[in-house]
Enzyme design. Structure first.
Site: not given
Length: 263
Positions: A103, A130, A168, A183
């Site tokens: 994160p 953790e 991709r 895209d």
């Protein structure tokens, strides 16, 4: 492209690697997708890869030794493969990006996907518990990536998200090579709307422009639709998008129309 995923749950990845676009890319040899269970490199009889944090605190922390050993194993494999099939300079050029999914990393976007798609070898480290021993961040990884401001139980789903978006973009991975070019985010804008048969469904008709057969006008229409959709849904993207003089004129007109509708 070679991609290795260090994980405690290889089955989570292998199921995805064998299906859809990733499965086809793997079959065609466009991308080599591999999993490595770093528990195999624990170096202790209990096969433990985590321990309590120094200084106290809740949760368990991934130890550095199994992660370093697993990465070194992958690098040795890659080096041996290079000696068999490629020149020495090709092997040297394959120095991988070692990516920690966490994160605290850079927020992932299409520009990073396009950047990573140019690499020959990517190694993903998927943690649990953790967190990671800080020495993994400081002395092993080259990149830290996050797919958003939220916390998951592990790094596998974020890694698979990144891998899907990178593979991709490899030549031959998609049936239509122009698909990735238009895209959302690849052009800096959200993508224009799409329609297919039937031309009318439950009273809802395909825009006349798309049925006109006038390709130049259709491209103008699509560009305007992309600008309008971005203005409505993600106006922040317009701050960094590469816009032509005509784009800016179109945006000004769309903003004036939106203002009139509000009033």
């Amino acid at each position: 492209m070679r991609i290795d995923v260090l994980t405690l749950f290889p089955d989570m990845c292998e199921g995805v690697f064998g299906t859809s676009i990733l499965g086809k890319a793997r079959e065609k040899g466009i991308a080599s997708l591999n999993t490595v269970n770093f528990r195999d490199f624990s170096g202790n009889k209990h096969n433990s890869v985590d321990d309590t944090p120094y200084g106290g605190g809740g949760g368990m922390v991934l130890k550095p030794d199994p992660i370093f050993a697993a990465v070194e194993h992958v690098l040795a494999q890659s080096s041996n493969s290079g000696e068999e099939g490629n020149a020495a300079e090709d092997t040297a050029a394959m120095k991988p990006r070692i990516i920690l999914m966490c994160p605290q990393g850079r927020t992932y976007n299409q520009q990073i996907a396009e950047e990573l798609a140019q690499e020959q070898h990517l190694i993903f480290i998927c943690g649990h518990y953790e967190g990671y021993d800080e020495r993994i961040r400081e002395h092993l990884v080259t990149d830290e990536l996050s797919i958003g401001d939220y916390v998951l139980t592990g790094g596998e789903l974020p890694a698979l998200t990144v891998i899907d978006s990178v593979v991709r973009l490899q030549p031959g991975a998609l049936g239509n090579e122009t698909s990735a070019i238009a895209d959302s985010f690849s052009t800096g804008l959200l993508e224009y709307p799409h329609y297919t048969r039937p031309a009318e469904f439950r009273g809802w008709k395909v825009p006349d422009m798309l049925l006109s057969g006038h390709h130049a006008n259709i491209e103008v229409w699509r560009r305007e639709q992309a600008l309008q959709r971005t203005l409505e849904r993600r106006p922040d993207l317009l701050e960094t998008a590469e816009l032509t003089v005509k784009d800016k004129q179109t945006l000004k007109r769309l903003q004036e129309q939106a203002s009139l509708q509000k009033n």
